[in-house]
Design an enzyme around this catalytic site. Structure first.
Site, PDB file in Angstrom:
ATOM      1  N   GLU A   1      73.289  37.847  15.507  1.00  0.00           N
ATOM      2  CA  GLU A   1      73.313  38.318  16.882  1.00  0.00           C
ATOM      3  C   GLU A   1      72.437  39.551  16.961  1.00  0.00           C
ATOM      4  O   GLU A   1      72.423  40.379  16.037  1.00  0.00           O
ATOM      5  CB  GLU A   1      74.737  38.671  17.331  1.00  0.00           C
ATOM      6  CG  GLU A   1      74.780  39.219  18.752  1.00  0.00           C
ATOM      7  CD  GLU A   1      76.189  39.478  19.274  1.00  0.00           C
ATOM      8  OE1 GLU A   1      76.347  39.765  20.466  1.00  0.00           O
ATOM      9  OE2 GLU A   1      77.141  39.393  18.479  1.00  0.00           O
TER      10      GLU A   1
ATOM     11  N   ASN B   1      81.681  31.591  24.169  1.00  0.00           N
ATOM     12  CA  ASN B   1      81.943  32.580  23.133  1.00  0.00           C
ATOM     13  C   ASN B   1      83.047  33.530  23.587  1.00  0.00           C
ATOM     14  O   ASN B   1      82.873  34.268  24.550  1.00  0.00           O
ATOM     15  CB  ASN B   1      80.668  33.385  22.857  1.00  0.00           C
ATOM     16  CG  ASN B   1      80.902  34.525  21.871  1.00  0.00           C
ATOM     17  OD1 ASN B   1      81.036  34.291  20.679  1.00  0.00           O
ATOM     18  ND2 ASN B   1      80.952  35.749  22.381  1.00  0.00           N
ATOM     19  N   GLU B   2      84.191  33.471  22.929  1.00  0.00           N
ATOM     20  CA  GLU B   2      85.278  34.440  23.126  1.00  0.00           C
ATOM     21  C   GLU B   2      85.717  34.587  24.583  1.00  0.00           C
ATOM     22  O   GLU B   2      85.988  35.696  25.043  1.00  0.00           O
ATOM     23  CB  GLU B   2      84.873  35.803  22.568  1.00  0.00           C
ATOM     24  CG  GLU B   2      84.678  35.820  21.071  1.00  0.00           C
ATOM     25  CD  GLU B   2      84.485  37.228  20.514  1.00  0.00           C
ATOM     26  OE1 GLU B   2      84.605  38.201  21.277  1.00  0.00           O
ATOM     27  OE2 GLU B   2      84.203  37.342  19.311  1.00  0.00           O
TER      28      GLU B   2
ATOM     29  N   CYS C   1      78.195  38.232  22.006  1.00  0.00           N
ATOM     30  CA  CYS C   1      78.312  38.668  23.398  1.00  0.00           C
ATOM     31  C   CYS C   1      77.025  38.481  24.186  1.00  0.00           C
ATOM     32  O   CYS C   1      77.052  38.493  25.417  1.00  0.00           O
ATOM     33  CB  CYS C   1      78.763  40.122  23.433  1.00  0.00           C
ATOM     34  SG  CYS C   1      80.497  40.355  22.949  1.00  0.00           S
TER      35      CYS C   1
END
Length: 830
Positions: free
Chosen positions: A44, A379-380, A248
């Site tokens: 990331e 994602n999350e 993120c």
């Protein structure tokens, strides 16, 4: 050569304490198959992992696109400064008009030349541009001039005082249309403080864009390529997959497309923006507080994965933001567009050159497919139902057109809790193929939860452990992670993919810690966790061999600690605090008729005052305002308090078992914007949820709260009614093992983690069904729990030795605070 124990870490007395264990191995048996792709890496662009990191470009803000939307301190000239030779004069300003290079690369530098040689210099990343004596560096720039005779441009690499570090390059810019100019410079001497200076003369206006300086020697000599030392460290792990681009970055900000000129800079990562010629790629604000150039885009991710022999594993946004934003975009047309983009991505990766997106891949230099097999969606996400409704649409469309692609869902940002449970229920009921779990916890948690996946449904969704780490980069953290990895391998039939996170961290731009590989602009080094990950990733084996070890003798101590009060984005009043022993003796009492001298505050956290006979925290913006009182040795006690929320988003935080701010329990009533209540345990700075429900807290109502602590059991009461109870009795087992077989070499690989200060004298029994060789190759990682790898010293590094005492039954002493791998041939008897 070592014949048993390695070099032990001595105890304070000079003697190494010893604990005895047994390890029984069914050496001819076969457990779960371990996929080649089990261990991989997660990339990331956090901690400047891409621009200024793995991406080898040495010029920062090369296209003058930095903006306050990326970072409040940025301007279009960040990292640039005026420079001149011989007193030259002029002006330098960034323009955004119809003279631009192209629609997506909108800004450029305008130099109005007055006299002499005038221009700008770039300071690069960290301390400056690094050059190495004798090495070649490739320069390029897009330029145009309004001077009919052309404009001479001098390209120089200097130190901050202007001393030349390389022979200058001279370019003659001709014509008032954008043209790419390129050349090379060779460094005369080494420096980490370099500046790239561009100066011009002759009057008129010179326009510049996409100013670039690359090391000629990138990884695999790829143009627009990767920094060699970082890429080599990643390749040395022999990863089975590369998960990218986040994290993120994937699902935060707007999900709208690029629409000039008023596009939203804070957008989710959308792959089509990141391919094609680099000068035509859009720019974007990075979630972590800087600009991302997309110099590393989807093509480069695929190419890098191929170069290191890893499976590419991209993750696309599902139109539900995570990472604290928690918003769902309700736009059916936009959802359809993102689903089509994902189908196009698969075609870009795998399609024939006759397809639209396969042709685009071929035009970029890779006619052969990249053999994509897995795609992550989302994602999350903290909004389970909203996410899963959208995920279902992605999954349906991908299955219809590309049934061979594994579509990966996720379980939110935590290892437990309401979001986790709801997402797992949705994934399980829908028979999703694979679920991505993420968690960052304390070393104790990893030692306590080695058996986490033992009870997972063997016929349910498989697990992709896409992000995990133990919240520091000390060797003690690496030991706990290594102990946990033995449980991952033992459950390789459930845990199919696993990656430590994050991968890279630039020492001058750290947004998150821990990280696997650290670097500045001169050097790079693996953390202690890198060394343990590498040992497991390069010695995985093909299948698990059943084994069982004895446990460490231990006594589970009762929960002990002081008490505390806290708030989170809320003001509250507390009164009538009482602590009594299990036998009824009063240990503490405060009705706040006096001052708060018996309470310990953390400076800068909240505004605590005694007011009207109550203890009031009045700052509604403050978070984690913990104040504590009492004796850290208290155990078996009742703690009661009356609490009233006066304003704000949440409720109460009632702490018990408090050792310090990073080691305690708290009862979080009305947490998560007053949607959930839970008991959380903080250990070594990492949190885990032990029990929760949907209790909400009313403003202005007084609650009578009581916490009853007995041994390791805790019971909680609200207004005299039992709210819940739990027993925290997991043991942090320091001695863990797994055994695998390497079919190619015929070897057994005995992997033992001894995460304690005592050596582990172990009797190993291989049974009678195998004929082992007498000699084992031994690899040992050993240190002290607080050891940290740095750029200047590497206290944690593998040590190779041989052990010549292997037999069907043999003894081996595993050093304290160590990870040890024994590899030896073991032929199954006919």
């Amino acid at each position: 050569m070592a014949l048993g124990i390695g070099v032990p870490v001595p105890a304070a007395s000079g003697q190494t304490p010893m604990t005895d264990y047994t390890l029984a191995v069914d050496a001819a048996g076969r457990g779960a198959t371990i996929d080649r792709s089990m261990y991989g890496v997660f990339f990331e662009d956090i901690n400047r992992a891409a621009d200024g990191g793995l991406y080898a470009e040495l010029v920062q803000n090369r296209s003058f696109e930095y903006d306050k939307a990326d970072n409040a301190s940025y301007t279009p000239l960040t990292s640039w400064a005026p420079t001149s030779l011989g007193g030259g004069t002029g002006t330098a300003q960034v323009a955004d008009d119809d003279q631009r290079l192209n629609e997506r690369n909108r800004r450029y530098l305008r130099l109005d030349l007055a006299s002499g040689e005038y221009g700008v210099a770039n300071s690069g990343y960290n301390s400056g541009i690094r050059v190495e004596k004798g090495k070649q560096y490739d320069f390029s720039v897009f330029a145009r001039t309004d001077r009919a005779a052309g404009t001479p441009l001098t390209v120089a690499v200097t130190d901050p005082a202007g001393k030349a570090l390389a022979d200058p390059l001279r370019v003659q810019v001709r014509g008032d249309g954008w043209v790419k100019y390129s050349g090379a410079v060779r460094a005369r001497e080494s420096s980490a403080l370099g500046r790239l200076a561009l100066t011009a003369s002759g009057g008129g206006t010179l326009r510049l864009d996409m100013v670039s300086l690359f090391p000629h020697d990138t990884y695999k000599n790829r143009p627009n390529g990767m920094r060699a030392d970082l890429a080599e460290k990643i390749a040395a792990l022999k990863p089975g997959f590369v998960r990218f681009p986040g994290g993120c970055l994937v699902n935060t900000g707007s999900h709208r497309g690029y629409e000039a000129p008023d596009w939203e800079r804070k957008r989710s990562y959308q792959w089509k923006d990141t391919i094609g010629p680099v000068e035509q790629r859009a720019t974007n604000a990075n979630f972590w507080g800087y600009n991302q150039s997309y110099g590393i885009g989807y093509y480069e991710y695929f190419q890098f994965s191929e170069d290191i022999g890893a499976m590419p594993l991209p993750v696309v946004p599902a139109l539900v933001t995570g990472c604290g934003q928690n918003r769902a975009t309700d736009d059916p047309a936009l959802l359809r567009r993102h689903i089509q983009d994902t189908l196009d991505l698969i075609e870009f990766a795998n399609g024939p050159v006759t397809s639209a997106w396969g042709r685009k891949r071929a035009e970029m230099g890779h006619p052969a497919p990249f053999n994509l097999t897995h795609v992550g969606v989302g994602n999350e996400e903290n909004l389970p139902d909203e996410f899963f409704a959208r995920f279902t649409e992605f999954r349906k469309a991908i299955a219809a057109k590309y049934p061979g692609i594994t579509v990966i869902s996720n379980s939110g940002p935590d290892d437990t809790g309401g979001t986790f449970d709801r997402l797992w229920d949705l994934n399980r009921n829908a028979k999703v193929a694979m679920v991505d779990e993420h968690y960052y916890n304390s070393p104790q948690w990893f030692l306590q939860n080695n058996q986490r996946y033992d009870t997972y449904d063997r016929n349910g969704p498989k697990v992709f452990l896409g992000e995990y780490a133990s919240l520091d980069n000390k060797f003690g953290n690496a030991l706990a992670e290594a102990a946990y990895m033995t449980g991952l391998e033992r459950n390789a039939d459930v845990v199919k993919l696993a990656s430590y996170a994050p991968l890279l961290a630039n020492t001058d731009y750290v947004q998150w810690k821990p990280d696997m590989i650290w670097f500045d602009n001169q050097r790079s080094w693996g953390s202690a966790s890198y060394e343990t990950q590498k040992l497991f990733m390069t010695n995985t084996g093909d299948h698990v061999v059943p084994s069982k070890a004895s446990s460490t003798p231990s006594t589970v101590a009762p929960i002990s600690g002081a008490i505390g009060l806290s708030t989170w984005a809320t003001s509250a009043a507390y009164d009538d605090v009482k602590v009594t022993s299990a036998g009824g003796a009063q240990l503490f009492s405060d009705d706040f008729s006096g001052d708060d001298s018996r309470w310990t505050k953390v400076a800068g956290r909240g505004s605590w005052t005694v007011s009207n006979g109550a203890y009031v925290q009045s700052d509604q913006t403050a978070e984690n305002t913990l104040v504590t009182a009492g004796d850290p040795a208290w155990s078996d006690y009742d703690f009661s308090v009356k609490a009233t929320k006066t304003a704000g988003r949440e409720g109460f935080l009632i702490a018990f078992g408090v050792k310090d701010t990073g080691n305690n329990y708290w009862w979080n009533l009305g947490g998560w914007n007053n949607t959930v209540s839970a008991v959380e345990k903080t250990e070594g700075g990492g949190k885990q949820t032990l029990i929760q429900n949907d209790t909400k807290i009313e403003t202005g109502r007084q609650y009578d709260l009581r916490v009853e602590v007995r041994g390791r059991q805790v019971t909680l009461f609200v207004d005299g009614q039992k709210w819940g109870s739990f027993t925290d009795d997991k043991v942090a087992e320091p001695f863990r093992q797994v055994v695998t077989r390497d079919l190619k070499t015929g070897e057994l690989v005995v992997k033992v983690v001894n995460a304690q200060n005592a050596a582990a004298r172990t009797k190993v029994d291989l049974g009678t069904r195998v004929q082992p060789g007498s000699s084992a190759r031994v690899t040992t990682l050993q240190g002290l729990p607080d050891d940290v790898n740095t750029a200047y010293a590497t206290p944690i590094a593998p040590r190779e030795s041989r052990f010549t005492g292997v037999a069907n039954t043999f003894s081996y002493t595993f050093p304290p605070n160590s990870v040890t791998f024994l590899r030896f041939p073991a032929r199954v008897r006919g």
